[in-house]
Design a protein around this motif. Sequence first.
Motif, PDB file in Angstrom:
ATOM      1  N   ALA B 114      97.582  14.590  56.044  1.00 15.92           N
ATOM      2  CA  ALA B 114      96.469  14.074  55.251  1.00 15.92           C
ATOM      3  C   ALA B 114      95.188  14.240  56.042  1.00 15.92           C
ATOM      4  CB  ALA B 114      96.687  12.603  54.908  1.00 15.92           C
ATOM      5  N   SER B 272     103.669  18.551  48.531  1.00 11.10           N
ATOM      6  CA  SER B 272     102.915  17.900  47.461  1.00 11.10           C
ATOM      7  C   SER B 272     103.706  16.738  46.858  1.00 11.10           C
ATOM      8  CB  SER B 272     102.577  18.922  46.368  1.00 11.10           C
ATOM      9  OG  SER B 272     103.764  19.532  45.911  1.00 11.10           O
ATOM     10  N   ASN B 275     101.873  13.569  47.649  1.00 13.24           N
ATOM     11  CA  ASN B 275     100.426  13.505  47.423  1.00 13.24           C
ATOM     12  C   ASN B 275      99.979  12.159  46.856  1.00 13.24           C
ATOM     13  OD1 ASN B 275      99.970  15.983  48.408  1.00 13.24           O
ATOM     14  ND2 ASN B 275      99.403  16.973  46.479  1.00 13.24           N
ATOM     15  N   VAL B 278      99.646   9.701  49.633  1.00 12.01           N
ATOM     16  CA  VAL B 278      98.462   9.982  50.441  1.00 12.01           C
ATOM     17  C   VAL B 278      97.209   9.446  49.738  1.00 12.01           C
ATOM     18  CG1 VAL B 278      97.018  11.822  51.369  1.00 12.01           C
ATOM     19  CG2 VAL B 278      99.501  12.011  51.505  1.00 12.01           C
ATOM     20  N   PRO B 285      95.075  14.706  50.507  1.00 11.57           N
ATOM     21  CA  PRO B 285      96.184  15.581  50.866  1.00 11.57           C
ATOM     22  C   PRO B 285      95.661  16.879  51.453  1.00 11.57           C
ATOM     23  CG  PRO B 285      96.387  14.793  48.602  1.00 11.57           C
ATOM     24  CD  PRO B 285      95.018  14.434  49.072  1.00 11.57           C
TER      25      PRO B 285
END
Lengths: 294, 288
Positions: B114, B272, B275, B278, B285
């Motif tokens: 991140a 992903s 994501n 994050v 991300p």
Amino acid sequence: MLKPSSSFHRHPDRPLLWTLRLLSAVAALIVALILLFVLREAWPALHQLGPLRFLHDPGWHPAAGGADAQYGLLPMLAGTLLSSGGAVLLAAPLGLGSALFATSYGPPRLGGLHRQLLQVLGGIPSVVVGFWGLVVLTPLIRQWHPPGQSLLAGILCLTVMILPTTALLSEQAVREVPAESLQAAAALGLSRRATLEGVVLPVARGGLLSAVILASGRALGETMAVLMVAGNVIQVPAAVFDPVRTLTANIALELGYALDLHRAVLFVGGLVLMGVVAVVMALAASLQRSPGHG
Amino acid sequence: MALHPKPVPAHGARRRRRSVIPWTVAGLAVMSALGGCGRTSDLKLSLSGSSTVAPLAAEIAKRYEASHPGTRVDVQTGGSSRGIADARTGTAQIGLVSRALKPEEANLQATTIAIDGIALIVNAANPVRSLSDGQIRSIYTGSLTNWRQVGGADAAITVVTKAEGRSTLELFLEHFRLDNRRIRASVVIGDNQQGILTVAADPHALGYVSIGTASQEADAGTAIRLLPLAGIAPSLENVRSGRYPLSRPLNLVIQPPAAAGVPPFLAYASSSEVNDLVEAQFFVPPAP
């Protein structure tokens, strides 16, 4: 032990005696082990830097690396001594006053309530006192003199935390004055004030001193509340409105982030703190042994 | 005579301790025996380091454990330098580091999970809407001391900085080309949370913390405001596009060769699939 008259008495005692011996040995061993551990962790710093660096270095920049690093512990020692000393100076008379009120002047029912309130105060976790200090106390101090997070805030929070110790133990010490002494004072026709000054205080002196010592021990070791309200700037304060960092706050702030020599120096700080506490305790012991009263 | 206060509960406590200790010892022994049995069949990953990365790593770990039965992920905090040291010595398999690796750390391998920014924050009641880089530098070195000098109220500035060893501090100093020895602070804080509490409680404070934590708190109604830096708002969009000048990668760091079980976790943490985790922590991300 007394020589028992029959084996009947001796046998049930023996396991208890050995259990108690074992437990007290464990307690003593823990202290020794902690001291050894702290010494071992601090050793690289003591060995590589020498004890004088901690006194003479003008600043505290342990993470600077190489020749730029500075390891002066004096400002933090000053922070610890000033905040604890200030708190004891405030809490000792307050505690003694409250003890005398609860035992000699106040109505018994109010005295009981008073004691319960103090016990509640003593049970408040230090992080809660710190939060109260940060949200309520420091804004008030800031209106008076910025920045608010200061030695004064630290002293006041510590006072709140050690007041129950001084008050409750002082009260106990006053209550343990033998009834015969009080009756003798009454028979002599002494006023309440003269009884307090001439009989109660001298007789309770040892207990009152213990109260102050135990309280200062707690103040010296307190970390969280001071960390939250005292500002943590490394300097010898010129006034009570200046922020300070105590040895305990320094360890709490940096230990998780410190490596190698920096970490070892933090343990030197811990060693210094243990030394201060030992000196206070020794002072107390010698004061209590000194003759002339009682 | 010596009148010692007799701590009344001591006797009771000691008697109680006598009966408690054997049970405690027995309990610990049983637990460690059971733990020892479990460990042989399970795969255990240990992570340690930056307090900024740790909450995110813990969330990712929770989801990873759920989708990979038999794997246990253990997350501990202690700062980026600890993350580096633990990865090097093998105390932890993965170090959490909230900055890019330095040249002398080139033998380590970083996986970015991140991107986070650092925001200057003031109290919500402060009328000052922005500060230039020069003003921030002057405030932190003590040559500007009153908000009036930068268009605010007539009040002394409470300068809040971080304690030594924090990567937020390192990044802040590097960005503003400051030397920590020249910083004139009024308050030194430990973690982001303490910084936010301090600024929220002090209408004249100026501090800097992770954008992630600060946005979360500001959204929750805490009395702080994030200041733009060089005219660029500290928003997730600006961090994502790279326009926000004070940002940093959040890395998982290992000492090659990777231990068994580590590469799949690294791949998962930078995929992903996480994501949403994050973004829930107000981080960005990494670009795929």
